[in-house]
Design a protein around this motif. Structure first.
Motif, PDB file in Angstrom:
ATOM      1  N   MET A  90     -58.301  52.495  65.241  1.00 40.14           N
ATOM      2  CA  MET A  90     -57.278  51.842  65.957  1.00 40.14           C
ATOM      3  C   MET A  90     -56.684  50.713  65.121  1.00 40.14           C
ATOM      4  SD  MET A  90     -56.366  51.443  69.090  1.00 40.14           S
ATOM      5  CE  MET A  90     -57.236  51.494  70.577  1.00 40.14           C
ATOM      6  N   ASP A  91     -57.426  50.097  64.251  1.00 41.34           N
ATOM      7  CA  ASP A  91     -56.820  49.063  63.378  1.00 41.34           C
ATOM      8  C   ASP A  91     -55.538  49.601  62.672  1.00 41.34           C
ATOM      9  OD1 ASP A  91     -58.601  47.245  64.288  1.00 41.34           O
ATOM     10  OD2 ASP A  91     -59.988  47.152  62.679  1.00 41.34           O
ATOM     11  N   THR A  92     -55.897  50.853  62.173  1.00 39.37           N
ATOM     12  CA  THR A  92     -54.847  51.645  61.160  1.00 39.37           C
ATOM     13  C   THR A  92     -53.551  51.759  61.895  1.00 39.37           C
ATOM     14  OG1 THR A  92     -56.512  52.784  60.197  1.00 39.37           O
ATOM     15  CG2 THR A  92     -54.415  53.528  59.702  1.00 39.37           C
ATOM     16  N   ILE A  93     -53.799  52.178  63.285  1.00 40.34           N
ATOM     17  CA  ILE A  93     -52.572  52.332  64.208  1.00 40.34           C
ATOM     18  C   ILE A  93     -51.857  51.237  64.317  1.00 40.34           C
ATOM     19  CG2 ILE A  93     -51.919  53.148  66.400  1.00 40.34           C
ATOM     20  CD1 ILE A  93     -54.166  55.303  66.321  1.00 40.34           C
ATOM     21  N   ILE A  94     -52.699  50.189  64.775  1.00 42.28           N
ATOM     22  CA  ILE A  94     -52.000  49.082  65.235  1.00 42.28           C
ATOM     23  C   ILE A  94     -51.357  48.376  63.957  1.00 42.28           C
ATOM     24  CG2 ILE A  94     -52.367  46.419  66.256  1.00 42.28           C
ATOM     25  CD1 ILE A  94     -52.498  48.795  68.072  1.00 42.28           C
ATOM     26  N   SER A  95     -51.649  48.312  62.832  1.00 40.70           N
ATOM     27  CA  SER A  95     -51.085  47.738  61.603  1.00 40.70           C
ATOM     28  C   SER A  95     -49.970  48.485  61.120  1.00 40.70           C
ATOM     29  CB  SER A  95     -52.110  47.644  60.500  1.00 40.70           C
ATOM     30  OG  SER A  95     -52.096  48.567  59.654  1.00 40.70           O
ATOM     31  N   LYS A  96     -49.989  49.852  61.315  1.00 37.39           N
ATOM     32  CA  LYS A  96     -48.547  50.625  61.435  1.00 37.39           C
ATOM     33  C   LYS A  96     -47.670  50.041  62.476  1.00 37.39           C
ATOM     34  CE  LYS A  96     -46.162  54.669  61.060  1.00 37.39           C
ATOM     35  NZ  LYS A  96     -45.208  54.624  60.131  1.00 37.39           N
ATOM     36  N   PHE A  97     -48.225  50.008  63.872  1.00 41.38           N
ATOM     37  CA  PHE A  97     -47.193  49.488  64.755  1.00 41.38           C
ATOM     38  C   PHE A  97     -46.477  48.170  64.455  1.00 41.38           C
ATOM     39  CE2 PHE A  97     -48.452  52.058  68.576  1.00 41.38           C
ATOM     40  CZ  PHE A  97     -48.249  53.208  68.015  1.00 41.38           C
ATOM     41  N   SER A  98     -47.375  47.186  63.702  1.00 37.65           N
ATOM     42  CA  SER A  98     -46.798  45.857  63.354  1.00 37.65           C
ATOM     43  C   SER A  98     -46.165  45.829  62.342  1.00 37.65           C
ATOM     44  CB  SER A  98     -48.084  44.816  62.961  1.00 37.65           C
ATOM     45  OG  SER A  98     -49.112  44.890  64.229  1.00 37.65           O
ATOM     46  N   SER A  99     -46.235  46.752  61.323  1.00 37.04           N
ATOM     47  CA  SER A  99     -45.428  46.867  60.107  1.00 37.04           C
ATOM     48  C   SER A  99     -43.903  47.315  60.554  1.00 37.04           C
ATOM     49  CB  SER A  99     -45.981  47.617  58.967  1.00 37.04           C
ATOM     50  OG  SER A  99     -46.190  48.985  59.321  1.00 37.04           O
ATOM     51  N   GLU A 100     -43.919  48.371  61.657  1.00 42.57           N
ATOM     52  CA  GLU A 100     -42.797  48.796  61.903  1.00 42.57           C
ATOM     53  C   GLU A 100     -42.001  47.934  62.960  1.00 42.57           C
ATOM     54  OE1 GLU A 100     -41.570  51.742  61.028  1.00 42.57           O
ATOM     55  OE2 GLU A 100     -43.054  52.541  59.846  1.00 42.57           O
ATOM     56  N   ALA A 101     -42.648  46.908  63.427  1.00 46.58           N
ATOM     57  CA  ALA A 101     -42.071  45.903  64.418  1.00 46.58           C
ATOM     58  C   ALA A 101     -41.320  46.539  65.636  1.00 46.58           C
ATOM     59  CB  ALA A 101     -41.183  44.911  63.643  1.00 46.58           C
ATOM     60  N   TYR A 102     -42.118  47.446  66.256  1.00 41.40           N
ATOM     61  CA  TYR A 102     -41.604  48.104  67.443  1.00 41.40           C
ATOM     62  C   TYR A 102     -41.151  46.980  68.530  1.00 41.40           C
ATOM     63  CZ  TYR A 102     -43.228  52.583  65.387  1.00 41.40           C
ATOM     64  OH  TYR A 102     -43.644  53.582  64.460  1.00 41.40           O
ATOM     65  N   ASP A 103     -40.157  47.377  69.412  1.00 38.26           N
ATOM     66  CA  ASP A 103     -39.711  46.350  70.718  1.00 38.26           C
ATOM     67  C   ASP A 103     -40.131  46.991  71.799  1.00 38.26           C
ATOM     68  OD1 ASP A 103     -36.865  47.014  69.137  1.00 38.26           O
ATOM     69  OD2 ASP A 103     -37.496  45.135  68.623  1.00 38.26           O
ATOM     70  N   ILE A 104     -40.211  48.544  71.540  1.00 42.51           N
ATOM     71  CA  ILE A 104     -40.445  49.304  72.865  1.00 42.51           C
ATOM     72  C   ILE A 104     -41.597  50.284  72.544  1.00 42.51           C
ATOM     73  CG2 ILE A 104     -39.496  50.752  74.692  1.00 42.51           C
ATOM     74  CD1 ILE A 104     -36.754  49.692  74.232  1.00 42.51           C
ATOM     75  N   LEU A 105     -42.439  50.271  73.398  1.00 43.86           N
ATOM     76  CA  LEU A 105     -43.549  51.520  73.255  1.00 43.86           C
ATOM     77  C   LEU A 105     -43.547  52.150  74.394  1.00 43.86           C
ATOM     78  CD1 LEU A 105     -44.774  50.007  71.001  1.00 43.86           C
ATOM     79  CD2 LEU A 105     -47.047  50.546  71.705  1.00 43.86           C
ATOM     80  N   LEU A 106     -43.592  53.538  74.458  1.00 46.52           N
ATOM     81  CA  LEU A 106     -43.305  54.233  75.731  1.00 46.52           C
ATOM     82  C   LEU A 106     -44.510  55.208  75.614  1.00 46.52           C
ATOM     83  CD1 LEU A 106     -39.841  55.886  75.510  1.00 46.52           C
ATOM     84  CD2 LEU A 106     -40.969  54.393  77.289  1.00 46.52           C
TER      85      LEU A 106
END
Ligand code: FAD
Length: 315
Positions: free
Chosen positions: A77-93
């Protein structure tokens, strides 16, 4: 620029119908957006290449293979969330599922984006979305106006009309998750083979009226004849007659098939909350006063042990 991450499903190398709705919604985002949008698609099953309908200026950035073990360890989960943070998504679907929900909840907290659950429809305007949400276990709808930055959890009944039909090929890129796990497994439930419950057009559900887990053979036989997924009521999965992956209702999976056949299920409000999106409901119960009959399109008052073999014989 909008930066979007979406969870999609691939069945037999093709986008599932609900994932097609996600792609169509992304097309809608692009239509109302003045700036380009970037899209990363996340898929849980291994794939090489798929074709995705899109408009040409959407850049489908990457498809990341996650291992669908049904549960993620803290490290994964940490790996996925750190990827999401580095990509700086504004919308998750993504459509509601145990795995997607767990990632969305954590991402909402880490990316400081509001989590909007149980979305049944979205209308897009240039600076805001008009969202309809299912509330009170599907008994009411609420309207919400919100800016774009958010985590959007889609209800099984959510559908978005296609704007364009052109095709674009997408290469897959692998996100390697750490192997280490920080939990121990005490029991393993075998997930039955067959249609995917959340995406199935036909579902055969059974409840305590089946009396014993050994009686599920006829339910599986009926489901196999119809090409249907199997589902169950909560008490049935609580006492381990069936796996939790089949539990539908308020506290389980919400389904919206074309046909739901409920066998030996009383029709408690908590069960109905998960199946009331079904187009046609057929109820088989030996109690003519069973509450489920009030919500049925077709009802058969009879013993499941007589009725189901008779239906199977005639299919
Ligand atoms: C907070 C909360 C959340 C809940 N969430 C859920 C949920 O998500 N999903 C869910 O399903 N439940 C949920 N429940 C439980 C729910 O209230 C009901 O208890 C449950 O749905 C009943 O399951 P059932 O219909 O299988 O069993 P029962 O209520 O025992 O009903 C069995 C039915 O089978 C019929 N029957 C018996 N023998 C036969 C036969 N031979 N042939 C034909 N019919 C027969 C009976 O007439 C009866 O109607 C929740 C409860 C609470 C309090």
């Amino acid at each position: 620029m909008k930066n979007i991450a979406a969870f999609i499903d691939i069945n037999a190398g093709k986008l599932s119908s609900r994932s097609a709705s996600i792609i169509h919604l992304i097309q809608g985002f692009q239509q109302v957006s003045e700036t380009p949008i970037k899209v990363d698609l996340y898929v849980f099953s291994p794939i090489d290449q798929i074709e995705i309908p899109t408009v040409s200026s959407v850049s489908l950035h990457e498809i990341v293979n996650l291992n669908d073990s049904g549960i993620l360890s803290k490290n994964q989960m940490d790996t996925i969330i750190s990827k999401f943070s580095s990509e700086a998504y504004d919308i998750l679907l993504g459509y509601k599922s145990t795995l997607v929900d767990s990632i969305m909840a954590r991402a909402s907290a880490e990316l400081k984006l509001p989590l909007i659950p149980q979305i049944v429809s979205i209308n897009l305007a240039p600076s805001e979305m008009m969202i309809k949400q299912s509330i009170f276990s599907g008994k009411a709808l609420s309207n919400l106006k919100i800016g774009y930055a958010s985590v959007l959890q889609l209800n099984p009944s959510f559908a978005y009309k296609p704007l364009h039909e052109s095709l674009m090929k997408v290469e897959s890129v692998k996100l390697t998750l750490p192997n280490s796990t920080s939990f121990s497994v005490s029991t393993i439930n075998k997930v039955p083979q067959g249609a995917n419950l959340g995406d199935a057009n036909y579902v055969v559900g059974a409840g305590r009226g089946l009396k014993d887990p050994s009686n599920w053979g006829m339910i599986e036989e009926l489901a196999a004849k119809l090409g249907a997924a199997t589902a169950c009521s909560k008490p049935v999965s609580d006492i381990n007659w069936r796996p939790h992956s089949e539990h539908v209702g308020q506290t389980g999976i919400k389904i919206a098939p074309k046909l739901y056949i409920a066998c030996g299920i009383s029709g408690a409000i908590q069960h109905l909350a998960g199946v009331n999106g079904s187009k046609t409901i057929v109820v088989i119960n030996n109690d003519p006063e069973a509450p489920f009959f009030k919500y049925a399109d077709y009802g058969i008052v009879g013993d499941v042990f007589d009725v189901i073999p008779e239906i199977v014989k005639n299919l």
